[in-house]
Motif scaffolding. Structure first.
Motif, mmCIF file in Angstrom:
data_model
loop_
_atom_site.group_PDB
_atom_site.id
_atom_site.type_symbol
_atom_site.label_atom_id
_atom_site.label_comp_id
_atom_site.label_asym_id
_atom_site.label_seq_id
_atom_site.Cartn_x
_atom_site.Cartn_y
_atom_site.Cartn_z
ATOM 1 N N PRO A 14 42.485 -33.189 14.575
ATOM 2 C CA PRO A 14 43.229 -32.210 15.383
ATOM 3 C C PRO A 14 44.409 -31.646 14.601
ATOM 4 C CG PRO A 14 42.663 -34.111 16.705
ATOM 5 C CD PRO A 14 42.264 -34.447 15.296
ATOM 6 N N GLY A 15 44.587 -30.336 14.719
ATOM 7 C CA GLY A 15 45.627 -29.657 13.968
ATOM 8 C C GLY A 15 45.179 -29.146 12.613
ATOM 9 N N GLY A 16 44.001 -29.537 12.191
ATOM 10 C CA GLY A 16 43.493 -29.130 10.889
ATOM 11 C C GLY A 16 42.853 -27.756 10.905
ATOM 12 N N SER A 17 42.291 -27.385 9.759
ATOM 13 C CA SER A 17 41.699 -26.062 9.580
ATOM 14 C C SER A 17 40.315 -26.166 8.958
ATOM 15 C CB SER A 17 42.580 -25.202 8.670
ATOM 16 O OG SER A 17 43.844 -24.979 9.239
ATOM 17 N N LEU A 18 39.498 -25.181 9.268
ATOM 18 C CA LEU A 18 38.196 -25.002 8.635
ATOM 19 C C LEU A 18 37.941 -23.510 8.502
ATOM 20 C CD1 LEU A 18 35.761 -27.519 10.413
ATOM 21 C CD2 LEU A 18 36.489 -27.593 8.025
ATOM 22 N N ASN A 83 42.337 -22.366 12.546
ATOM 23 C CA ASN A 83 43.533 -23.166 12.327
ATOM 24 C C ASN A 83 43.936 -23.877 13.620
ATOM 25 O OD1 ASN A 83 43.649 -22.112 9.699
ATOM 26 N ND2 ASN A 83 44.942 -20.401 10.338
ATOM 27 N N SER A 84 44.797 -24.855 13.487
ATOM 28 C CA SER A 84 45.297 -25.601 14.653
ATOM 29 C C SER A 84 44.146 -26.041 15.558
ATOM 30 C CB SER A 84 46.286 -24.732 15.449
ATOM 31 O OG SER A 84 47.354 -24.312 14.627
ATOM 32 N N LEU A 85 43.152 -26.624 14.947
ATOM 33 C CA LEU A 85 41.956 -27.003 15.689
ATOM 34 C C LEU A 85 42.247 -28.092 16.714
ATOM 35 C CD1 LEU A 85 39.426 -26.751 12.773
ATOM 36 C CD2 LEU A 85 39.158 -25.618 14.986
ATOM 37 N N LYS A 86 41.530 -27.997 17.830
ATOM 38 C CA LYS A 86 41.673 -28.926 18.939
ATOM 39 C C LYS A 86 40.331 -29.612 19.202
ATOM 40 C CE LYS A 86 44.883 -25.681 21.154
ATOM 41 N NZ LYS A 86 45.161 -24.894 22.386
ATOM 42 N N PRO A 87 40.353 -30.778 19.830
ATOM 43 C CA PRO A 87 39.082 -31.448 20.149
ATOM 44 C C PRO A 87 38.133 -30.551 20.959
ATOM 45 C CG PRO A 87 40.886 -32.977 20.397
ATOM 46 C CD PRO A 87 41.509 -31.644 20.129
ATOM 47 N N GLU A 88 38.689 -29.692 21.791
ATOM 48 C CA GLU A 88 37.831 -28.824 22.605
ATOM 49 C C GLU A 88 37.178 -27.697 21.803
ATOM 50 O OE1 GLU A 88 41.012 -29.709 23.224
ATOM 51 O OE2 GLU A 88 42.164 -28.039 24.090
ATOM 52 N N ASP A 89 37.532 -27.573 20.536
ATOM 53 C CA ASP A 89 36.846 -26.624 19.654
ATOM 54 C C ASP A 89 35.550 -27.206 19.088
ATOM 55 O OD1 ASP A 89 40.068 -25.706 18.412
ATOM 56 O OD2 ASP A 89 38.831 -24.546 19.816
ATOM 57 N N THR A 90 35.305 -28.478 19.341
ATOM 58 C CA THR A 90 34.091 -29.126 18.859
ATOM 59 C C THR A 90 32.862 -28.443 19.437
ATOM 60 O OG1 THR A 90 35.163 -31.260 18.542
ATOM 61 C CG2 THR A 90 32.763 -31.265 18.870
ATOM 62 N N ALA A 91 31.960 -28.002 18.562
ATOM 63 C CA ALA A 91 30.772 -27.257 18.979
ATOM 64 C C ALA A 91 29.931 -26.936 17.754
ATOM 65 C CB ALA A 91 31.166 -25.956 19.679
ATOM 66 N N VAL A 92 28.735 -26.446 18.006
ATOM 67 C CA VAL A 92 27.957 -25.801 16.959
ATOM 68 C C VAL A 92 28.315 -24.317 16.984
ATOM 69 C CG1 VAL A 92 25.661 -25.275 16.074
ATOM 70 C CG2 VAL A 92 26.087 -27.471 17.197
ATOM 71 N N TYR A 93 28.664 -23.797 15.829
ATOM 72 C CA TYR A 93 29.092 -22.409 15.702
ATOM 73 C C TYR A 93 27.961 -21.585 15.078
ATOM 74 C CZ TYR A 93 33.859 -23.571 16.997
ATOM 75 O OH TYR A 93 34.978 -23.967 17.698
ATOM 76 N N TYR A 94 27.720 -20.419 15.695
ATOM 77 C CA TYR A 94 26.637 -19.542 15.262
ATOM 78 C C TYR A 94 27.181 -18.147 14.972
ATOM 79 C CZ TYR A 94 23.674 -22.984 17.698
ATOM 80 O OH TYR A 94 23.051 -24.129 18.123
ATOM 81 N N CYS A 95 26.678 -17.517 13.939
ATOM 82 C CA CYS A 95 26.962 -16.096 13.769
ATOM 83 C C CYS A 95 25.801 -15.292 14.351
ATOM 84 C CB CYS A 95 27.235 -15.718 12.321
ATOM 85 S SG CYS A 95 25.892 -15.988 11.179
ATOM 86 N N ASN A 96 26.120 -14.063 14.721
ATOM 87 C CA ASN A 96 25.182 -13.236 15.489
ATOM 88 C C ASN A 96 25.321 -11.783 15.080
ATOM 89 O OD1 ASN A 96 25.255 -11.287 18.059
ATOM 90 N ND2 ASN A 96 23.646 -12.789 18.385
ATOM 91 N N LEU A 97 24.189 -11.111 14.980
ATOM 92 C CA LEU A 97 24.150 -9.684 14.663
ATOM 93 C C LEU A 97 23.176 -9.015 15.634
ATOM 94 C CD1 LEU A 97 23.852 -8.092 11.149
ATOM 95 C CD2 LEU A 97 22.315 -7.376 12.967
ATOM 96 N N ARG A 98 23.585 -7.881 16.152
ATOM 97 C CA ARG A 98 22.715 -7.103 17.036
ATOM 98 C C ARG A 98 22.473 -5.744 16.402
ATOM 99 N NH1 ARG A 98 26.151 -8.223 22.597
ATOM 100 N NH2 ARG A 98 25.991 -10.501 22.531
ATOM 101 N N SER A 99 21.192 -5.391 16.323
ATOM 102 C CA SER A 99 20.837 -4.087 15.792
ATOM 103 C C SER A 99 19.792 -3.465 16.702
ATOM 104 C CB SER A 99 20.291 -4.225 14.368
ATOM 105 O OG SER A 99 18.989 -4.807 14.413
ATOM 106 N N GLY A 100 19.414 -2.235 16.378
ATOM 107 C CA GLY A 100 18.351 -1.611 17.169
ATOM 108 C C GLY A 100 17.043 -2.370 17.078
ATOM 109 N N GLY A 101 16.891 -3.140 16.027
ATOM 110 C CA GLY A 101 15.660 -3.893 15.825
ATOM 111 C C GLY A 101 15.633 -5.254 16.462
ATOM 112 N N GLY A 102 16.763 -5.662 17.015
ATOM 113 C CA GLY A 102 16.769 -6.966 17.645
ATOM 114 C C GLY A 102 18.101 -7.674 17.530
ATOM 115 N N GLU A 103 18.126 -8.917 17.938
ATOM 116 C CA GLU A 103 19.308 -9.756 17.875
ATOM 117 C C GLU A 103 18.976 -10.953 16.992
ATOM 118 O OE1 GLU A 103 20.650 -11.234 21.648
ATOM 119 O OE2 GLU A 103 22.698 -11.489 20.901
#
Length: 115
Positions: A14-18, A83-103
């Motif tokens: 907690p309090g750290g950065s990624l 920054n200033s990470l908290k326990p409630e930030d725990t999760a799997v993080y995904y990036c996402n792109l939406r285009s005319g061809g799909g998501e």
């Protein structure tokens, strides 16, 4: 074929950065807005941050002031500085792109905030 590949997750106190990274391929990256989502155990996937093709940004209230989304079109990549990470930030993080061809989604990267 569009591909999104995340990296940079891990275990932090907690309090750290990624800094998360998402590398895109198979698409003209500079034309599209990019999003970071997260999904905690037992919860729905939620939008964390968005950056437009022009570079304007929006954030979920719970991360505003702590997280920063950015992009490098030359490297076809989007980043999430956390920054200033908290326990409630725990999760799997995904990036996402939406285009005319799909998501499109990456495979996700685990972020665990714990002492």
């Amino acid at each position: 074929q569009v591909q999104l590949v995340e990296s940079g997750g891990g275990l932090v106190q907690p309090g750290g950065s990624l800094r998360l990274s998402c590398a895109a391929s198979g698409i003209i990256f500079s034309l599209y807005g990019m999003r970071w989502y997260r999904q905690a155990p037992g919860k729905q996937r939620e939008l964390v941050a968005f950056i437009s093709s022009a570079g304007s940004t929006t954030y979920q209230d719970s991360v505003r002031g702590r997280f920063t989304i950015s992009r490098d079109n030359a490297k076809t990549s989007v980043y999430l500085q956390m920054n200033s990470l908290k326990p409630e930030d725990t999760a799997v993080y995904y990036c996402n792109l939406r285009s005319g061809g799909g998501e499109y989604w990456g495979q996700g990267t685990q972020v665990t905030v714990s002492s």
